[in-house]
Scaffold this active site. Sequence first.
Site, short mmCIF file in Angstrom:
data_model
loop_
_atom_site.label_atom_id
_atom_site.label_comp_id
_atom_site.label_asym_id
_atom_site.label_seq_id
_atom_site.Cartn_x
_atom_site.Cartn_y
_atom_site.Cartn_z
N HIS A 37 0.88 -1.32 0.03
CA HIS A 37 -0.02 0.05 0.14
C HIS A 37 0.84 1.34 0.10
O HIS A 37 0.34 2.16 -0.32
CB HIS A 37 -1.09 -0.07 1.14
CG HIS A 37 -2.05 -0.98 1.10
ND1 HIS A 37 -2.72 -1.23 0.18
CD2 HIS A 37 -2.39 -1.82 2.12
CE1 HIS A 37 -3.45 -2.18 0.46
NE2 HIS A 37 -3.26 -2.66 1.73
N ASP A 76 -2.92 -10.75 -2.07
CA ASP A 76 -3.50 -10.37 -0.78
C ASP A 76 -5.02 -9.96 -0.90
O ASP A 76 -5.23 -9.52 -2.20
CB ASP A 76 -2.83 -9.08 -0.45
CG ASP A 76 -3.10 -8.56 1.11
OD1 ASP A 76 -2.49 -8.78 2.02
OD2 ASP A 76 -3.97 -7.72 1.10
N HIS A 115 -6.26 -7.48 -0.25
CA HIS A 115 -6.36 -5.82 -0.87
C HIS A 115 -5.51 -5.65 -2.07
O HIS A 115 -4.46 -6.38 -2.03
CB HIS A 115 -5.76 -4.96 0.36
CG HIS A 115 -6.58 -5.21 1.79
ND1 HIS A 115 -5.94 -5.85 2.87
CD2 HIS A 115 -7.94 -4.97 2.19
CE1 HIS A 115 -6.93 -5.87 3.82
NE2 HIS A 115 -8.00 -5.43 3.38
#
Length: 112
Positions: free
Chosen positions: A16, A53, A55
Amino acid sequence: ALRHGLACNLAGGTHHAHAGAGSGFTILNDLAVAAAYVRKHEGVSRVAVVDLDVHQGDGTATLFEGDGSVFTLSMHCGANFPFRKARSDLDIDVPSGTADAGYLRLLRETLP
């Protein structure tokens, strides 16, 4: 990784972080750092980041957007964080509630 051509990171989350800001509880995108390092110092010409993942790897996608030497694949739940998705080279939206068999089928179809 250099000997076998494969490196794995099971920790998750660091995908991220962006160049100018942290996100998703992380400040450093270790996948991007490792990919940049091996390309610059180890003579590796192409890197594939296969992100599985739940996300999306938005930071990784943004960091390598337009860089033909790094291929980014993110297989994630589209209804999950981050709510504004970046564009990976290949994004696979896994529907909410997908069970193991369905997930593995999507993965096999994506990575033959």
